[in-house]
Design a protein around this motif. Sequence first.
Motif, PDB file in Angstrom:
ATOM      1  N   UNK A   1       0.822  -1.211   0.000  1.00  0.00           N
ATOM      2  CA  UNK A   1       0.000   0.000   0.000  1.00  0.00           C
ATOM      3  C   UNK A   1       0.858   1.264   0.000  1.00  0.00           C
ATOM      4  N   UNK A   2       1.980   1.225   0.702  1.00  0.00           N
ATOM      5  CA  UNK A   2       2.872   2.381   0.711  1.00  0.00           C
ATOM      6  C   UNK A   2       3.443   2.640  -0.676  1.00  0.00           C
ATOM      7  N   UNK A   3       3.828   1.565  -1.370  1.00  0.00           N
ATOM      8  CA  UNK A   3       4.363   1.713  -2.726  1.00  0.00           C
ATOM      9  C   UNK A   3       3.345   2.351  -3.664  1.00  0.00           C
ATOM     10  N   UNK A   4       2.055   2.106  -3.413  1.00  0.00           N
ATOM     11  CA  UNK A   4       1.004   2.637  -4.278  1.00  0.00           C
ATOM     12  C   UNK A   4       0.407   3.943  -3.742  1.00  0.00           C
ATOM     13  N   UNK A   5       0.962   4.444  -2.639  1.00  0.00           N
ATOM     14  CA  UNK A   5       0.469   5.691  -2.078  1.00  0.00           C
ATOM     15  C   UNK A   5      -0.947   5.594  -1.556  1.00  0.00           C
ATOM     16  N   UNK A   6      -1.312   4.443  -0.991  1.00  0.00           N
ATOM     17  CA  UNK A   6      -2.685   4.212  -0.527  1.00  0.00           C
ATOM     18  C   UNK A   6      -2.688   3.780   0.936  1.00  0.00           C
ATOM     19  N   UNK A   7      -3.876   3.843   1.548  1.00  0.00           N
ATOM     20  CA  UNK A   7      -4.085   3.331   2.887  1.00  0.00           C
ATOM     21  C   UNK A   7      -5.033   2.141   2.814  1.00  0.00           C
ATOM     22  N   UNK A   8      -4.813   1.169   3.689  1.00  0.00           N
ATOM     23  CA  UNK A   8      -5.661  -0.017   3.685  1.00  0.00           C
ATOM     24  C   UNK A   8      -7.096   0.395   4.006  1.00  0.00           C
TER      25      UNK A   8
ATOM     26  N   UNK B   1     -12.943   2.023  -5.379  1.00  0.00           N
ATOM     27  CA  UNK B   1     -11.772   2.761  -4.906  1.00  0.00           C
ATOM     28  C   UNK B   1     -10.489   2.002  -5.233  1.00  0.00           C
ATOM     29  N   UNK B   2      -9.397   2.714  -5.508  1.00  0.00           N
ATOM     30  CA  UNK B   2      -8.111   2.051  -5.763  1.00  0.00           C
ATOM     31  C   UNK B   2      -7.649   1.200  -4.590  1.00  0.00           C
ATOM     32  N   UNK B   3      -7.945   1.643  -3.364  1.00  0.00           N
ATOM     33  CA  UNK B   3      -7.499   0.888  -2.192  1.00  0.00           C
ATOM     34  C   UNK B   3      -8.180  -0.478  -2.118  1.00  0.00           C
ATOM     35  N   UNK B   4      -9.477  -0.534  -2.441  1.00  0.00           N
ATOM     36  CA  UNK B   4     -10.166  -1.834  -2.424  1.00  0.00           C
ATOM     37  C   UNK B   4      -9.627  -2.734  -3.529  1.00  0.00           C
ATOM     38  N   UNK B   5      -9.286  -2.149  -4.659  1.00  0.00           N
ATOM     39  CA  UNK B   5      -8.705  -2.945  -5.742  1.00  0.00           C
ATOM     40  C   UNK B   5      -7.378  -3.551  -5.306  1.00  0.00           C
ATOM     41  N   UNK B   6      -6.577  -2.770  -4.601  1.00  0.00           N
ATOM     42  CA  UNK B   6      -5.299  -3.267  -4.095  1.00  0.00           C
ATOM     43  C   UNK B   6      -5.520  -4.356  -3.048  1.00  0.00           C
ATOM     44  N   UNK B   7      -6.522  -4.150  -2.166  1.00  0.00           N
ATOM     45  CA  UNK B   7      -6.802  -5.130  -1.120  1.00  0.00           C
ATOM     46  C   UNK B   7      -7.223  -6.476  -1.695  1.00  0.00           C
ATOM     47  N   UNK B   8      -7.783  -6.456  -2.899  1.00  0.00           N
ATOM     48  CA  UNK B   8      -8.219  -7.691  -3.538  1.00  0.00           C
ATOM     49  C   UNK B   8      -7.250  -8.182  -4.604  1.00  0.00           C
TER      50      UNK B   8
END
Length: 495
Positions: A47-54, A65-72
Amino acid sequence: MKYPDLFPFSWFKGFRPESNDNLETKSPLRQLADIISSSVDQIDATFKDRGQKYPNLDAPFDPTTPAEATALSPEVIHCSSLIVAACAHLSATVNIPTKLLFDVGGGFHLSAALGVIIEGNVVEILHDHPSGLGVYDISAKNGMEPTRLARLLRLLATHHVFIETSPNVFKNNKLSSMLDTHKSFDTIQSKPEDKYVGTSGISALFAHTCDEVMKGSAFLTETLTDPDIGASGAVEDCPLAVAFKFKKSFWEWLEEPRNEYRMNRFMLAMEGSAKLEPSDAILRGYQWGNLPPQSLVVDVGGSLGHIVREIRNAYPGLKYVVQDRPAVIESARQIWEKAIPSISDGSVVLQVHDFLKPQPILDARIFLCRGVIHDYSYSVAKLILRNLRDAATENTELLIIDTITPYACLDDNQARVGYGIMGTETLPPPTPLLANLGKANAVPYILDSQVLVVLNGEERTIGSFTELLKDSGWKITRVFTISGSSGKQILAAPV
């Protein structure tokens, strides 16, 4: 909505297991804590690499949201699965045994509470009050007794479904918001039979689970200890039939005039569960493009033909037959003729057929059984597969799409050689986790119990599938795993 991998028991890239020497010096508690810590570090780094928060558990779920996409994403899902497995294992280790057993034994209260909340449209009421709403205001809308409603909401909030923001004031969170039909309370009240129409189907799925399935499961003991039907594989002898006092299949029961609401809800729930799969999952395993032009694909028990539509869109040069019950085929015909008028060219045939009877098509290149075999006991499934084997040519293939449930222990045959079947080899998770990742991989076992209750069906292990197919004249040649899909594609050839 993207669907996470529900069967994450294979190894994941980036995790470095410690040597046996290091493990021997650590207690099981420390080993579990290290798995959690290492996995959290990897998720944080992603998440840090992508500039996002969980994503926040306290906020409604938003799949856009981009964060949910990353979480999945696959790499995060693998780490998340190890965290869930290790946390559950750690909790089971340190918890007072009676407290843990009480939580397990009383789990049906959660299902009951969830069912009440869904039928009371509480999620939709809270949708318009993002900061929370008092239980008396909720009660004023849906007519439920407020103190009892508060007790059920508090039970669910204790298990992280809803949030109690202040005494007797509740709001939606990430988990409860998954049940939102996104219809206003007034709209639902004006036409309650259409509550789930045009929705994701998630709420319908859990409403079905907390109604028919839960009530049927209450009669598991009575059914399995009955000397007459305890060992029966007949669909009319399932626990649900005992609970609701009918002597027919679940499908026939749903088609009774008094069950229109349940039938519509179930169909929408199944449609919703299909949407949870990757839309192109059927195209990402078996290589349909390798079939000769004009090869005949027969979708056995193909429902409304949505899977054939996916394949046909990608491979219009093949021929297709969708087979199912008369009422289902009639509905399918209306949908196809409205949406795809070209069905009249004969490239797709909608055919009424009972797969418990001999298969009438004798020149199929491939028989497709998606979500069919798990609905039936060994004896009935064997009959279905034997009918297909009797109709097969030497070039016919069989593609079953179903869950494969892992064993809860290490299976040396699978780990070493994968039963000699390409695509079934696995690697064990880190010590001391269960071989199947325990709590992190509970869904297939819950589904197994559901099909047992409703249909006398079974979600099978690879060993059970191997035996069943061998006994009905088939041999598994390969298993395809599709990222994000809850089902495996099991390819077999006639023997």
